[in-house]
Design a protein around this motif. Structure first.
Motif, PDB file in Angstrom:
ATOM      1  N   GLU A 193       0.731  -1.135   0.164  1.00  0.00           N
ATOM      2  CA  GLU A 193      -0.231   0.177  -0.016  1.00  0.00           C
ATOM      3  C   GLU A 193       1.004   1.005   0.128  1.00  0.00           C
ATOM      4  O   GLU A 193       0.598   1.917  -0.282  1.00  0.00           O
ATOM      5  N   MET A 194       1.874   1.191   0.527  1.00  0.00           N
ATOM      6  CA  MET A 194       3.018   2.457   0.376  1.00  0.00           C
ATOM      7  C   MET A 194       4.310   2.527  -0.620  1.00  0.00           C
ATOM      8  O   MET A 194       5.032   3.100  -0.933  1.00  0.00           O
ATOM      9  N   ALA A 195       3.255   0.932  -1.056  1.00  0.00           N
ATOM     10  CA  ALA A 195       4.483   1.215  -2.626  1.00  0.00           C
ATOM     11  C   ALA A 195       6.270   0.351  -2.173  1.00  0.00           C
ATOM     12  O   ALA A 195       6.995   0.390  -3.351  1.00  0.00           O
ATOM     13  N   TYR A 196       6.157  -0.490  -0.916  1.00  0.00           N
ATOM     14  CA  TYR A 196       7.479  -1.174  -0.561  1.00  0.00           C
ATOM     15  C   TYR A 196       7.419  -2.329  -0.828  1.00  0.00           C
ATOM     16  O   TYR A 196       6.840  -2.969  -0.663  1.00  0.00           O
ATOM     17  N   ARG A 197       8.082  -2.758  -2.243  1.00  0.00           N
ATOM     18  CA  ARG A 197       8.199  -3.728  -2.814  1.00  0.00           C
ATOM     19  C   ARG A 197       9.884  -4.539  -2.028  1.00  0.00           C
ATOM     20  O   ARG A 197      11.004  -3.527  -2.797  1.00  0.00           O
ATOM     21  N   THR A 198      10.465  -5.561  -1.415  1.00  0.00           N
ATOM     22  CA  THR A 198      11.602  -5.639  -1.225  1.00  0.00           C
ATOM     23  C   THR A 198      13.143  -5.873  -2.106  1.00  0.00           C
ATOM     24  O   THR A 198      13.915  -6.050  -2.483  1.00  0.00           O
ATOM     25  N   GLU A 199      12.313  -6.807  -3.223  1.00  0.00           N
ATOM     26  CA  GLU A 199      12.730  -6.581  -4.898  1.00  0.00           C
ATOM     27  C   GLU A 199      13.327  -5.610  -5.396  1.00  0.00           C
ATOM     28  O   GLU A 199      14.110  -5.729  -6.005  1.00  0.00           O
ATOM     29  N   ASN A 200      12.707  -4.606  -4.686  1.00  0.00           N
ATOM     30  CA  ASN A 200      13.309  -3.204  -5.413  1.00  0.00           C
ATOM     31  C   ASN A 200      14.506  -2.791  -4.721  1.00  0.00           C
ATOM     32  O   ASN A 200      14.090  -2.260  -3.813  1.00  0.00           O
ATOM     33  N   VAL A 201      15.081  -2.680  -5.635  1.00  0.00           N
ATOM     34  CA  VAL A 201      16.598  -1.489  -5.200  1.00  0.00           C
ATOM     35  C   VAL A 201      16.998  -0.517  -5.835  1.00  0.00           C
ATOM     36  O   VAL A 201      16.634  -0.598  -6.923  1.00  0.00           O
ATOM     37  N   ASP A 202      17.305   0.556  -5.011  1.00  0.00           N
ATOM     38  CA  ASP A 202      17.051   1.067  -5.461  1.00  0.00           C
ATOM     39  C   ASP A 202      18.392   1.828  -5.792  1.00  0.00           C
ATOM     40  O   ASP A 202      19.376   0.810  -6.480  1.00  0.00           O
ATOM     41  N   ALA A 203      18.417   2.959  -6.836  1.00  0.00           N
ATOM     42  CA  ALA A 203      20.039   3.728  -6.974  1.00  0.00           C
ATOM     43  C   ALA A 203      21.197   3.707  -6.532  1.00  0.00           C
ATOM     44  O   ALA A 203      22.589   3.268  -6.284  1.00  0.00           O
ATOM     45  N   LYS A 204      20.963   3.502  -4.867  1.00  0.00           N
ATOM     46  CA  LYS A 204      21.442   3.680  -3.585  1.00  0.00           C
ATOM     47  C   LYS A 204      21.968   2.561  -2.618  1.00  0.00           C
ATOM     48  O   LYS A 204      22.777   1.712  -1.926  1.00  0.00           O
ATOM     49  N   GLY A 205      21.167   1.696  -3.610  1.00  0.00           N
ATOM     50  CA  GLY A 205      21.058   0.241  -3.018  1.00  0.00           C
ATOM     51  C   GLY A 205      20.402  -0.570  -2.079  1.00  0.00           C
ATOM     52  O   GLY A 205      20.788  -0.753  -0.590  1.00  0.00           O
ATOM     53  N   TYR A 206      19.461   0.773  -1.539  1.00  0.00           N
ATOM     54  CA  TYR A 206      18.456   0.452  -0.543  1.00  0.00           C
ATOM     55  C   TYR A 206      17.246  -0.601  -1.232  1.00  0.00           C
ATOM     56  O   TYR A 206      17.226  -0.395  -1.892  1.00  0.00           O
ATOM     57  N   ILE A 207      16.809  -1.268  -0.046  1.00  0.00           N
ATOM     58  CA  ILE A 207      15.640  -1.954  -0.291  1.00  0.00           C
ATOM     59  C   ILE A 207      14.878  -1.426   0.735  1.00  0.00           C
ATOM     60  O   ILE A 207      15.229  -1.317   2.510  1.00  0.00           O
ATOM     61  N   SER A 208      13.323  -1.328   0.595  1.00  0.00           N
ATOM     62  CA  SER A 208      12.422  -0.819   1.933  1.00  0.00           C
ATOM     63  C   SER A 208      11.054  -1.986   2.112  1.00  0.00           C
ATOM     64  O   SER A 208      10.540  -2.533   2.116  1.00  0.00           O
ATOM     65  N   GLY A 209      10.821  -1.779   3.487  1.00  0.00           N
ATOM     66  CA  GLY A 209       9.827  -2.365   4.045  1.00  0.00           C
ATOM     67  C   GLY A 209       9.362  -2.142   5.224  1.00  0.00           C
ATOM     68  O   GLY A 209      10.341  -1.341   6.214  1.00  0.00           O
ATOM     69  N   GLU A 210       8.717  -2.812   6.099  1.00  0.00           N
ATOM     70  CA  GLU A 210       8.688  -2.904   7.236  1.00  0.00           C
ATOM     71  C   GLU A 210       9.510  -4.176   8.109  1.00  0.00           C
ATOM     72  O   GLU A 210       9.489  -4.817   7.312  1.00  0.00           O
ATOM     73  N   VAL A 211      10.739  -3.250   9.354  1.00  0.00           N
ATOM     74  CA  VAL A 211      11.232  -4.467   9.914  1.00  0.00           C
ATOM     75  C   VAL A 211      11.051  -5.424  10.808  1.00  0.00           C
ATOM     76  O   VAL A 211       9.859  -4.949  11.207  1.00  0.00           O
ATOM     77  N   MET A 212      11.219  -6.588  10.326  1.00  0.00           N
ATOM     78  CA  MET A 212      10.619  -7.975  11.042  1.00  0.00           C
ATOM     79  C   MET A 212      12.040  -8.104  11.539  1.00  0.00           C
ATOM     80  O   MET A 212      13.475  -8.019  11.616  1.00  0.00           O
ATOM     81  N   LEU A 213      12.051  -8.812  12.968  1.00  0.00           N
ATOM     82  CA  LEU A 213      12.946  -9.238  14.422  1.00  0.00           C
ATOM     83  C   LEU A 213      13.053 -10.240  15.056  1.00  0.00           C
ATOM     84  O   LEU A 213      11.864 -10.930  14.998  1.00  0.00           O
ATOM     85  N   ARG A 214      14.713 -10.983  14.718  1.00  0.00           N
ATOM     86  CA  ARG A 214      13.544 -12.363  15.321  1.00  0.00           C
ATOM     87  C   ARG A 214      15.135 -12.135  16.057  1.00  0.00           C
ATOM     88  O   ARG A 214      15.920 -12.367  16.194  1.00  0.00           O
ATOM     89  N   GLY A 215      14.662 -13.808  16.976  1.00  0.00           N
ATOM     90  CA  GLY A 215      16.106 -14.092  17.958  1.00  0.00           C
ATOM     91  C   GLY A 215      15.987 -13.702  19.425  1.00  0.00           C
ATOM     92  O   GLY A 215      14.567 -13.488  20.257  1.00  0.00           O
ATOM     93  N   PRO A 216      16.827 -14.516  20.554  1.00  0.00           N
ATOM     94  CA  PRO A 216      16.987 -13.874  21.970  1.00  0.00           C
ATOM     95  C   PRO A 216      16.296 -12.618  22.916  1.00  0.00           C
ATOM     96  O   PRO A 216      15.975 -12.414  23.929  1.00  0.00           O
TER      97      PRO A 216
END
Length: 743
Positions: A520-543
């Motif tokens: 809905e915000m046009a953020y798709r993780t397969e799209n790499v911008d000109a500066k080498g960034y991908i965008s999306g919601e951050v997810m975390l896992r671990g202890p």
């Protein structure tokens, strides 16, 4: 939700960073081997074959791509273990300190009074024994108390040594803790006390009456609350409160009495397990609903402290200033990390005094006022704060330099520019330069940064340009960290001398990270911008991931998916070459204007505050039916009189007169244009990110108005509601940015 996150690790189980538990090995580990070099831990890389549709690959720290660690050493599994290790390593080292207030002179001492680790440890034992004794031998104790699996102690106070001593004592006697907040009000305090079934509130003197009244108004809900422990002497309380406490079936003690009770009734320590509750941290919320309690266990804290010890330098003779509220997890983590690493912790001056530190000489106290007063005395090595406070420091420095004669101002500006150039050469470049040192030293002394080594900021995004300016002007490292209460605060931290500041660094060795598409915000993780960034919601896992919301399984299921991933709700940009994460804003904070452009207000507000010393506070508002932004501006009472004099030949420091002047459209238009011009020049914002109308006040964003939290985070829905009449009026008036100012 899985019963164990371990079932979902693709490579191997959580592991200790080191396994030699001998005293000599642990001393070498803490004093010689840690932290690790940023050359080793400064990047993250994707886990092979971890990419799934709608998500980025899973990223892990490049130093340990095949493992996730959960502790610094296999002999340390709880904060109780961490604390005992510190007492063993540094028994005679300074631990907790504060300035002493002289009732006669009505002034604070010009130095800090300290207690050592061994002295605090002895007090901790007395306090822990005293807590247990007054709970288990209480005349108002009920059979229900026997059914509690773990007592939860509620703490209700500003930062002070007794706060931390209580925390340490609770960990040594398997007592969980939670915190009450002024900003939440009586209803939320009642809710927290009822939900946690807390038998004890440990608090400052000014909170005692409120707690008694809360039980009086809710006798059944708070029937298990049977003790109040006052950090101050009971002599400062009105005698009627002691009688009122008895009427409400509450025993009332002061901290010294608890220590004496503990001495007379010594109880063997009750070590917690890694799964014991360390604390229940209630999120403040922004919608008026009851706050959610984030349940954090000892293993969470050990993993996070281990992360800090591995990533953050601790120079010899370091000192930390405990500024942000300890009720907020960010400061609590900083304090526990310092205690685990042998770093003394100094506390704020608590008495309500005005300080003449060349800042806001007026009746309403600004947090920066007290901060600098204490910093000039303590001269700490570490400081943790939020972007808005550092933006204020940045603005104060710029105002200080701007007030200099032209020749002197040019020398300071040249020195800062030189430092910026040197620090931009490579990651880790400190920019040391003997030719500019005298100018940097003067700025450091201005704000009490004489010995500052590292500043850390988090809780909201901060502009990379602000870090660049602060790092150069103050000659100090500046690390932006990232995390949330649900992941025990900070699993990511940037290099304090990052070549291109603005990121929050890579995921550390104690977790893993990935991004989720936000279509809905046009953020798709397969799209790499000109500066080498991908965008999306951050997810975390671990202890580091919390065990769940306290007694709230429904909200827990919404936040943690079937594979143990915590959905942070943050929009992030991840550099695919370095694995470093760049936080844009909260998903819920980002809003869209009528023409379809998305606005990330937190970062934009930081840009405006950092580049305009006339702004002390700022709330940027955008209506989805409008095409432009408006703002509530908190004027800086030191800078704005000079601006009026320079531009309109008006000499006044009266806030009432100043606000009357700013009712004029032409005056607001001129100031609004100045704000935007500076931000465009320094940060290169786009046209739709400009502010087109402003409403001016002094100190509009306060905890009392319930529009910010005690750690200065914006509560945007509450701001939108509180300032609705002002924003509606600005939209009705229309754009003033292009209006011609009259001289």
């Amino acid at each position: 939700m899985p019963t164990s996150l371990r079932d979902h690790l693709p490579f191997n189980d959580f592991a200790p960073l080191t396994t030699d538990v001998t005293d000599a090995a642990i001393r070498r580990l803490f004093e010689e081997q840690l932290p690790l070099s940023h050359q080793l831990i400064g990047k993250a890389q994707p886990v092979p074959n971890s990419k799934k549709a709608g998500f980025s690959p899973v990223y892990r720290n490049s130093n340990t791509p095949h493992a996730i660690y959960n502790t610094i050493n296999s002999g340390i599994h709880t904060f109780y273990d961490m604390w005992n290790n510190s007492v063993k390593l540094w028994p005679n080292k300074r631990c907790l300190g504060q300035r002493v207030f002289n009732d006669g002179t009505k002034q604070f001492s010009n130095d800090f009074t300290w207690k050592t680790f061994s002295e605090i440890n002895a007090i901790k034992t007395d306090v822990g024994s005293g807590f247990r004794h007054v709970i288990e031998n209480n005349p108002y104790r009920m059979p229900k108390h026997d059914t509690l699996s773990q007592y939860v102690i509620s703490i209700y106070s500003g930062n002070r040594p007794e706060w931390v001593i209580t925390d340490i004592a609770c960990t040594s006697y398997d007592l969980g803790t939670t915190c009450l907040y002024d900003v939440l009000g009586k209803d939320s305090s009642m809710y927290i006390l009822n939900l946690t079934e807390s038998p004890v509130v440990a608090c400052a003197a000014d909170k005692v009456e409120q707690i008694i009244q809360t039980k009086r108004d809710n006798p059944e809900a708070l029937e298990l609350l049977i003790t109040i422990i006052c950090f101050d002497s009971l002599k400062v309380l009105p005698p009627r409160l002691l009688e009122e406490a008895k009427k409400q079936k509450i025993t009332l003690y002061d901290f010294d009495q608890i220590i004496e009770i503990g001495k007379r009734n010594r109880i063997p320590e009750i070590p917690p397990t890694p799964d014991s509750i360390f604390t229940i941290s209630f999120t403040l919320g922004t919608t008026g609903k009851h706050p959610k309690g984030v349940s954090l266990i000892h293993s969470n804290f050990v993993a996070l402290i281990s992360f800090c010890l591995s990533h953050i330098q601790r120079p010899p003779n370091s000192t930390n200033y405990c500024f942000l509220p300890l009720a907020h997890l960010f400061e609590r983590i900083t304090t526990t990390f310092c205690l685990a690493g042998g770093v003394p912790v100094g506390f704020p001056s608590r008495h309500e005094l005005e300080y003449d530190v060349g800042l806001y000489k007026r009746g309403v106290r600004d947090p920066l006022y007290d901060l600098i007063a204490d910093l000039k005395v303590l001269k700490p090595t570490f400081l943790t704060s939020v972007p808005r406070m550092f933006s204020k420091i940045e603005g104060h420095i710029k105002n200080y330099i701007a007030s200099m004669p032209e020749a002197r101002k040019a020398k300071f500006e040249s020195a800062i520019s030189r430092r910026i150039q040197l620090q931009a050469q490579y990651d880790g470049a400190t920019g040391e330069d003997p030719e500019t040192q005298q100018y940097i030293d003067e700025i450091r002394s201005l704000v009490g940064f004489d010995n500052m080594h590292t500043c850390m900021t988090g809780g909201a995004p901060i502009a990379g340009e602000s870090i660049i300016n602060l790092k150069a002007a103050l000659g100090t490292g500046f690390a932006q960290v990232y995390g949330s209460t649900e992941v025990t605060s900070t699993p990511c931290a940037a290099n304090p001398y990052e070549k291109e500041p603005g990121t929050s660094g890579p995921i550390g060795m104690f977790g893993e990270l990935k991004l989720r598409d936000i279509p809905e915000m046009a953020y798709r993780t397969e799209n790499v911008d000109a500066k080498g960034y991908i965008s999306g919601e951050v997810m975390l896992r671990g202890p580091l991931v919390f065990s769940g919301y306290y007694k709230n399984e429904e909200e827990t299921r919404k936040s943690i998916d079937d594979e143990g991933w915590f959905l942070t709700g943050d929009v992030g940009k991840l550099n695919v070459n370095t694995g470093r994460i760049y936080i844009v804003d909260r998903v819920k904070n980002v809003f869209k204007l009528a023409q379809g452009e998305y606005i990330a207000p937190d970062r934009l507000e930081g840009n405006f505050i950092g580049s305009n010393p006339e702004i002390a506070q700022l709330y940027i508002h955008g209506d989805s039916l409008q095409t432009y932004l408006v703002a509530i501006v908190g004027l800086n009472p030191e800078a704005i009189p000079k601006w009026l004099e320079d531009n309109y030949q008006i000499k006044t420091t009266s806030e009432e007169e100043i606000l009357k002047i700013f009712e004029r459209r032409d005056v607001r238009a001129k100031l609004c244009k100045l704000f935007n011009d500076r931000v465009v020049e320094q940060y290169g914002i786009q046209g739709f990110e400009k502010i087109y109308n402003i409403h001016c006040e002094f100190n509009p964003l306060t905890v009392e108005r319930q529009v910010i939290t005690p750690t200065f985070k914006m509560k945007r829905p509450m701001c939108a509601q509180f300032f609705k009449s002002d924003t509606d009026r600005m939209y009705q008036e229309g754009k003033i940015l292009d209006a011609k100012a009259k001289l």
